[in-house]
Design a protein around this motif. Structure first.
Motif, PDB file in Angstrom:
ATOM      1  N   UNK A   1       0.824  -1.205   0.000  1.00  5.31           N
ATOM      2  CA  UNK A   1       0.000   0.000   0.000  1.00  5.31           C
ATOM      3  C   UNK A   1       0.866   1.266   0.000  1.00  5.31           C
ATOM      4  N   UNK A   2       2.006   1.215   0.695  1.00  5.69           N
ATOM      5  CA  UNK A   2       2.919   2.363   0.680  1.00  5.69           C
ATOM      6  C   UNK A   2       3.500   2.563  -0.710  1.00  5.69           C
ATOM      7  N   UNK A   3       3.941   1.475  -1.339  1.00  5.59           N
ATOM      8  CA  UNK A   3       4.514   1.572  -2.682  1.00  5.59           C
ATOM      9  C   UNK A   3       3.483   2.042  -3.702  1.00  5.59           C
ATOM     10  N   UNK A   4       2.219   1.747  -3.443  1.00  5.87           N
ATOM     11  CA  UNK A   4       1.135   2.183  -4.327  1.00  5.87           C
ATOM     12  C   UNK A   4       0.659   3.597  -3.980  1.00  5.87           C
ATOM     13  N   UNK A   5       1.328   4.257  -3.038  1.00 10.44           N
ATOM     14  CA  UNK A   5       0.978   5.610  -2.584  1.00 10.44           C
ATOM     15  C   UNK A   5      -0.431   5.695  -2.010  1.00 10.44           C
ATOM     16  N   UNK A   6      -0.837   4.650  -1.310  1.00 13.18           N
ATOM     17  CA  UNK A   6      -2.147   4.621  -0.664  1.00 13.18           C
ATOM     18  C   UNK A   6      -2.042   4.808   0.846  1.00 13.18           C
ATOM     19  N   UNK A   7      -0.846   4.553   1.395  1.00 17.05           N
ATOM     20  CA  UNK A   7      -0.607   4.633   2.841  1.00 17.05           C
ATOM     21  C   UNK A   7       0.741   5.299   3.064  1.00 17.05           C
ATOM     22  N   UNK A   8       0.816   6.148   4.083  1.00 15.34           N
ATOM     23  CA  UNK A   8       2.076   6.731   4.531  1.00 15.34           C
ATOM     24  C   UNK A   8       2.522   6.033   5.808  1.00 15.34           C
ATOM     25  N   UNK A   9       3.821   5.879   5.944  1.00 18.16           N
ATOM     26  CA  UNK A   9       4.427   5.343   7.166  1.00 18.16           C
ATOM     27  C   UNK A   9       5.149   6.504   7.830  1.00 18.16           C
ATOM     28  N   UNK A  10       4.859   6.731   9.107  1.00 16.99           N
ATOM     29  CA  UNK A  10       5.430   7.853   9.834  1.00 16.99           C
ATOM     30  C   UNK A  10       6.118   7.379  11.103  1.00 16.99           C
TER      31      UNK A  10
ATOM     32  N   UNK B   1       0.501  18.478   7.938  1.00 19.19           N
ATOM     33  CA  UNK B   1       1.804  18.174   8.524  1.00 19.19           C
ATOM     34  C   UNK B   1       1.555  17.705   9.953  1.00 19.19           C
ATOM     35  N   UNK B   2       2.548  17.051  10.520  1.00 21.81           N
ATOM     36  CA  UNK B   2       2.436  16.525  11.884  1.00 21.81           C
ATOM     37  C   UNK B   2       3.385  17.279  12.803  1.00 21.81           C
ATOM     38  N   UNK B   3       2.866  17.703  13.944  1.00 24.83           N
ATOM     39  CA  UNK B   3       3.682  18.297  14.992  1.00 24.83           C
ATOM     40  C   UNK B   3       3.791  17.251  16.092  1.00 24.83           C
ATOM     41  N   UNK B   4       5.020  16.819  16.386  1.00 24.64           N
ATOM     42  CA  UNK B   4       5.238  15.719  17.328  1.00 24.64           C
ATOM     43  C   UNK B   4       6.038  16.235  18.517  1.00 24.64           C
ATOM     44  N   UNK B   5       5.464  16.088  19.711  1.00 20.20           N
ATOM     45  CA  UNK B   5       6.169  16.475  20.935  1.00 20.20           C
ATOM     46  C   UNK B   5       7.170  15.369  21.282  1.00 20.20           C
TER      47      UNK B   5
ATOM     48  N   UNK C   1      -0.102  16.310  16.711  1.00 21.74           N
ATOM     49  CA  UNK C   1      -1.192  17.154  16.229  1.00 21.74           C
ATOM     50  C   UNK C   1      -1.034  17.300  14.718  1.00 21.74           C
ATOM     51  N   UNK C   2      -2.135  17.167  14.002  1.00 18.14           N
ATOM     52  CA  UNK C   2      -2.125  17.399  12.557  1.00 18.14           C
ATOM     53  C   UNK C   2      -2.509  18.845  12.298  1.00 18.14           C
ATOM     54  N   UNK C   3      -1.754  19.494  11.427  1.00 14.49           N
ATOM     55  CA  UNK C   3      -2.003  20.887  11.092  1.00 14.49           C
ATOM     56  C   UNK C   3      -2.202  20.996   9.591  1.00 14.49           C
ATOM     57  N   UNK C   4      -3.300  21.631   9.232  1.00 14.41           N
ATOM     58  CA  UNK C   4      -3.561  21.897   7.825  1.00 14.41           C
ATOM     59  C   UNK C   4      -3.298  23.376   7.585  1.00 14.41           C
ATOM     60  N   UNK C   5      -2.344  23.638   6.722  1.00 15.48           N
ATOM     61  CA  UNK C   5      -1.964  25.021   6.432  1.00 15.48           C
ATOM     62  C   UNK C   5      -1.829  25.146   4.921  1.00 15.48           C
ATOM     63  N   UNK C   6      -2.720  25.906   4.333  1.00 16.21           N
ATOM     64  CA  UNK C   6      -2.768  26.034   2.872  1.00 16.21           C
ATOM     65  C   UNK C   6      -1.454  26.570   2.304  1.00 16.21           C
ATOM     66  N   UNK C   7      -0.841  27.536   2.982  1.00 15.17           N
ATOM     67  CA  UNK C   7       0.393  28.127   2.450  1.00 15.17           C
ATOM     68  C   UNK C   7       1.550  27.126   2.473  1.00 15.17           C
ATOM     69  N   UNK C   8       1.638  26.313   3.536  1.00 17.39           N
ATOM     70  CA  UNK C   8       2.692  25.284   3.583  1.00 17.39           C
ATOM     71  C   UNK C   8       2.451  24.262   2.473  1.00 17.39           C
ATOM     72  N   UNK C   9       1.202  23.827   2.340  1.00 14.47           N
ATOM     73  CA  UNK C   9       0.856  22.855   1.297  1.00 14.47           C
ATOM     74  C   UNK C   9       1.227  23.392  -0.090  1.00 14.47           C
TER      75      UNK C   9
ATOM     76  N   UNK D   1       5.094  15.168   6.281  1.00 17.73           N
ATOM     77  CA  UNK D   1       6.022  16.033   6.996  1.00 17.73           C
ATOM     78  C   UNK D   1       5.772  15.907   8.491  1.00 17.73           C
ATOM     79  N   UNK D   2       6.851  15.678   9.253  1.00 15.87           N
ATOM     80  CA  UNK D   2       6.780  15.656  10.714  1.00 15.87           C
ATOM     81  C   UNK D   2       7.741  16.715  11.242  1.00 15.87           C
TER      82      UNK D   2
END
Length: 154
Positions: free
Chosen positions: A71-80, A98-102, A109-117, A135-136
């Motif tokens: 699924x990762x190779x088929x671009x259906x799943x991301x591994x983080x 993007x992911x913010x990881x403490x 926390x997942x952050x959706x930011x149009x300008x970063x995208x 992105x983490x």
């Protein structure tokens, strides 16, 4: 809409399996449906337990791991890598984030930011075309930063 995403994911899997001469098994499609029916991140072990509880027949851990790789190779799943934990998530190009990881407590926390995208997608890299990204960013959540500040004062 989710049904449409699921069908698109099934079609992409079929294309990938055909292109790579891999079998189109009931287990693979059931796993894909289960992944696209979930929200958020999951570990391979969590996914194995979910399939054991909700699937009509046994799927081994090896089958889970092998198909997550497909699924990762088929671009259906991301591994983080979120802190010390490896998690997976479905690729959803309609909801880039993007992911913010403490690094202290592991909170993510997942952050959706149009300008970063837009910046990431617009980035031109010679000889490479971006289809999706993961992105983490690692640091300290506000709660852990406050505790660190308090501990430094002592």
């Amino acid at each position: 809409m989710e049904e449409h995403v699921n069908e698109a994911a099934r079609q992409e899997l079929t294309r990938y399996l055909t292109q790579h001469n891999l079998r189109k098994t009931q287990e693979r499609y059931a796993m894909l449906d289960a992944i696209f029916g979930t929200k958020g991140h999951f570990t391979a072990e969590d996914f194995y337990e979910h399939m054991e509880r909700n699937f009509m027949f046994h799927v081994s851990r090896a089958t889970i791991y092998n198909n997550l790789e497909i699924f990762m190779k088929a671009n259906l799943v991301n591994k983080l890598q979120l802190g010390l934990t490896t998690v997976y998530e479905k690729v959803d190009v309609s909801r880039p984030h993007i992911h913010l990881v403490c690094t202290t407590c592991g909170k993510t926390v997942e952050v959706r930011d149009k300008s970063i995208h837009e910046s990431l997608i617009a980035k031109k890299v010679r000889g490479f075309s971006i289809s999706h990204y993961s992105v983490c960013l690692y640091g300290f959540c506000s709660a852990c930063a406050r505790l660190e500040k308090i501990n430094k004062k002592k």
